[in-house]
Write an enzyme that holds these catalytic residues in place. Structure first.
Site: not given
Ligand code: ADP
Ligand code: MG
Ligand code: MG
Length: 877
Positions: A22, A92, A101, A103, A336, A454, A765, A832, A852
């Site tokens: 912000k 703010r 969540g 303030m 934003r 909200h 793996s 994996c 991978y």
């Protein structure tokens, strides 16, 4: 020396880490020359300092705050607590990443018994001044001092009753003056001291409260969900107030440069005339669509459209803006990169490439891998949805289809979700406290609130389906019911919601699979072009395999064979094998299983159409295939079927009992004690491969994976059995084919001795579930019970079973990968565990050069995109 406070004009957008999102954007807008009420930002480093200094703002920082305040007073030509021209500010919070969540913003700070007179005089509006003051006292008491809001609300109600008025607006200036005194009295009663009259003291307390809010439970939970480290801290923005509640030529609103639900390129938003701050999102009055501002205030609208375009061009992304109009003058309060649904994210990213604003690599980075989740899950079955009649319609706040059982509190929904029950959270409206319940629900349905309420904002962020503002529902949260159209629904009743249309159904509507097409497919092509890490899937049946291939899987990284053993038509033979007393008996039972297992692999190879498959040999402890001893009826049935006695089965169950089965007789240990099992599985794999290769012409190279190895000799022992069996099959069938034998690295000792193990293993793996369990010494079946305390006490920030512990477990993975490569330079390396689908882990895998990752079918597109992010980010560094 570090600088802890920056005036807006001293900062810019690149200082996000220091100023928070912000603050950095307020500074950037100031620099671009947009109308921004001036102020300053106390940095995130000051927040970190505050905690280091034992929750205290030290003198150096205080000095900087006071200096910045003095300068802002000069810029604005007003003074704190002044009788003629009082300076009022908002306080703010603003972290690096936008975080619901945190303030609540405090408005009108600086009001006291003197300044309120100044404000009345200056505006010629005594009622407005006292109304602002009483709101400020309540906000400050509630948000900063944690005095219960209800104290003030009941005083207000009493006052309205006494004066015989229905709405706040019916109260006169004199009434409000009286209310201010009552409010101050409440403050004194609760705190034992007078309401602070010194604006500087008010400011200091408010800044501290923002810092404290960084560590409230809601914020901690949100951070854990979104991988935000607690070390970041939040910044505090102190900004001169402008007033949207000064009459009918004033107002306040929020808008997006593109539609955050669909991505459509058009200004989208809402505003309210004669309103302040959160009035728009609180759902108190119904806001108007932004387009109607064109009629109300054409000049302001024109200016706003121009600013919106400037901002979007400047940030090269869709913007979410907050503005206030004071006496027909427009002020920008925030911008934003806007939160958006997955669908909108894809459309916007693709459109911005077509509009030549972004390169394809940049567009790929604009879509959060985790977000794709919503697009990969089922939608309503088109036939079923056509046949269904909605019971209500609300606003389509967050797209996606959800069917489940109704729950009326966040905690009930969370409990249901944890038990694997599909929950629909039904609420009057949601609050930040509900965040966990929302996360654990399939969908959210509210009676109140608009598209920016909200519930709507948070659901979109989480990718939960949501329908909000469904006013026809009469919800009784106490009684856990809602009534609509004369019918009452109770907790646990079936409901379905369609977050794309706003429709609500009083039944469970079947859903269908998703597919990758359109903008989604286009973006994925760009992602595939950018990534180097391959993506495989964990699958053990043809249906999942086909789904994964449709989602772009390049093969199977983990085919678990035990799931195949549980199928109804073969579990009897598996049990017979387990109950065998001799090798001969066991071989006879295995001979029954062989054709079925071979059939499994044939189906898998066929579904894969030539893509590779790593088959893991039987892994779990054998007791898992038998019922618990208490299940006497089932045991009797099995005994009958197998021609033995229940006592014999009970005896076997006792014999198989282990105190710690996870560290017991499982994995390759089964093959060491019962080589017959490994032989059977080898025959099944090789015979299936030969057959499908011959019939379909796919070039199949079987990959056989021996699990839970801790020692090279152990691997060698099992490998010898496998190789001998393969040679037998080759001889019998008078043919040959290429194959690979490798192992899982999932025991710390194997990771430590990976160089030795690689002499026998052609591939590794990393089984990070077991590796995490054994490295931490946390049983993955029990850890859930105590990890919660680890989060609240900030010992851990995230669940090591969900997000790979790169520091510890990751160190073992990295070490083993390096050691394996030293022994066998072309060794194939994969992962994996559950972690294979987690974007942060995927980035780690890319960076340490794995070949991978393998993840569940529904996570394959997420993994492809995350692998692309990792490659692009590494390239840009
Ligand atoms: P959030 O992060 O929850 O969006 P904000 O800090 O943006 O909280 O504040 C919420 C709202 O409060 C803003 O949208 C705006 O309407 C109002 N507000 C904040 N600062 C000011 C200010 N200086 N003047 C007028 N209104 C303000
Ligand atoms: Mg805001
Ligand atoms: Mg394992």
């Amino acid at each position: 020396m570090a600088k802890y406070v920056y005036l807006f004009k001293e900062g810019n957008a690149s200082m996000r880490e220091l100023l928070g999102g912000k603050g950095a954007n307020l500074a950037e807008m100031t620099n671009i020359g947009l109308p921004v009420p001036q102020g300053f930002t106390v940095t995130t480093e000051a927040c970190t300092r505050y905690y280091e200094d034992g929750q205290n703002i030290n003198d150096d920082i205080m000095k900087e705050i006071n200096a910045a305040l003095a300068e802002t007073e000069v810029i604005c030509g007003k003074k704190f607590g002044d009788l003629e021209n009082p300076f009022l500010v908002s306080v703010r919070s603003g972290a690096r990443a936008s975080m619901p969540g945190m303030m609540d913003t405090i408005l009108n700070l600086g009001l006291n018994d003197v300044a309120v007179k100044g404000l009345a005089k200056q505006t010629g509006n005594e009622r407005f001044a006292y109304d602002s003051y009483r709101r400020f006292i309540q906000m400050f008491s509630d948000v900063v001092m944690e005095i219960k809001k209800s104290n003030f609300e009941s005083a207000l109600t009493k006052m309205k009753e006494a004066k015989g008025v229905q709405y706040d607006t019916g109260l006169t200036a004199a009434d409000l003056k009286e209310l201010v005194e009552i409010f101050k009295g409440i403050y004194k009663k609760e705190k034992g001291v007078e309401f602070p009259q010194d604006p500087k003291e008010q400011l200091l307390e408010a800044i501290k409260a923002v810092f404290r809010s960084w560590d409230n439970p809601r914020a901690i939970y949100y951070r854990r969900m979104n991988d935000i480290p607690s070390s970041w801290g939040t910044a505090v923005n102190v900004q001169a107030m402008v007033f949207g509640n000064m009459g009918e030529d004033s107002g306040t609103g929020v808008a997006f440069t593109r539609d955050p639900s669909t991505g459509e390129k058009k200004l989208y938003g809402e505003f309210l005339m004669n309103a302040q701050g959160e009035d728009v999102v609180a759902g108190i009055r119904t806001p108007q669509p932004i387009s109607s501002l064109q009629n109300t205030m054409p000049d302001v609208y024109k200016q706003f459209v121009a600013i919106a375009t400037t901002l979007e061009d400047h940030y090269r992304d869709m913007q979410d803006m907050e503005f206030t109009i004071e006496h027909a003058k427009l002020y920008m309060l925030q911008t934003r990169n806007g939160k958006r649904t997955a669908m909108a994210a894809l459309k916007i990213a693709v459109d911005l490439v077509d509009e030549k604003m972004l390169t394809t690599d940049e567009a790929v980075l604009k879509v959060e891998p985790k977000q794709l989740d919503t697009l990969l899950h089922p939608n309503f079955d088109p036939k079923a949805i056509k046949a269904a009649t909605p019971i209500a319609k609300g606003l389509p706040a967050s797209p996606g289809a959800a069917a489940g059982k109704a729950y009326f509190s966040a905690s009930a929904a969370a409990n249901a979700g944890r038990k694997g029950i599909a929950a629909i959270l039904v609420r009057e409206e949601t609050t930040p406290e509900d965040i966990e319940g929302m996360d654990l629900s399939k969908g959210i349905l509210t009676a109140r609130g608009g598209m920016t309420s909200h519930a709507a904002v948070v659901a979109r962020g989480m990718g939960r389906a949501a329908v909000v503002g469904c006013g026809v529902l009469k919800i009784n949260e106490e009684a856990k019911t809602f009534t609509v159209g004369g019918k009452t629904y109770h907790e646990g009743d079936d409901v379905s919601i369609d977050g794309s249309t706003g429709n609500v159904y009083g039944e469970a509507i079947p859903t269908v699979e998703a597919s990758v097409t359109g903008d989604f497919a286009r973006l994925m092509t760009w992602a595939d072009a950018a990534r180097t890490l391959k993506v495989r899937t964990n699958a053990d049946n043809p249906r999942d395999t086909k789904q994964a291939v449709a989602f772009g899987a390049e093969g199977i990284g983990l085919c678990r064979t035990e799931h195949m053993f549980f199928e109804a038509d073969r579990i009897a033979a598996v049990r017979e094998m387990i109950l065998s007393d001799t090798v001969e008996q066991r071989e006879a039972a295995l001979a029954k299983i062989l054709p079925m297992q071979q059939g499994d692999f044939e189906a898998m190879y066929t579904a894969l159409e030539g893509r590779p498959m790593t088959v893991r040999y039987l892994d779990p402890p054998l007791h898992e295939f038998l019922p618990a001893k208490s299940m006497t009826a089932e045991i009797a049935a099995i005994a009958k079927e197998l021609g033995t006695t229940p006592e014999a089965i009970d005896e076997k169950i006792d014999a198989l009992h282990e105190f710690n089965p996870m560290m017991g007789h499982r994995g390759c240990r089964l093959a060491v004690t019962y080589p017959e099992i490994a032989k059977m599985q080898t025959r099944a794999v090789i015979q299936a491969a030969i057959k499908v290769k011959k019939e379909k012409g796919y070039d199949i190279v079987p990959e056989i994976m021996i699990p839970l190895v801790c020692e090279v000799k152990e691997l060698k022992f099992v490998k010898n059995i496998v190789v001998e069996t393969i040679e037998e099959v080759f001889k019998e069938q008078n043919t040959e084919l290429q194959y690979h034998i490798g192992t899982m690295i999932e025991i710390p000792r194997a990771a430590l001795l990976a160089d030795e193990i690689a002499t026998e293993a052609e591939f590794f793996s990393f089984g990070t579930n077991d590796l995490t369990q054994m490295t931490f010494g946390f049983s993955r079946d029990d850890a859930g019970k105590f990890l919660e305390s680890y989060y609240t006490n900030k010992v851990f920030e995230s669940d090591p079973f969900a997000k790979l512990d790169q520091k510890g477990v990751g160190k073992l993975v990295k070490m083993a990968a390096k050691a394996g490569r030293e022994t066998r330079p072309n060794i194939k390396l994969g992962i994996c565990g559950e972690h294979g689908g987690d974007p942060a882990t995927i980035e780690f895998c890319h960076n340490i050069g794995l070949t991978y990752v393998s993840c569940s079918p529904f996570r394959v597109p997420i993994a492809r995109l995350a692998a692309a992010h990792a490659a692009i980010n590494a390239k840009m560094k």
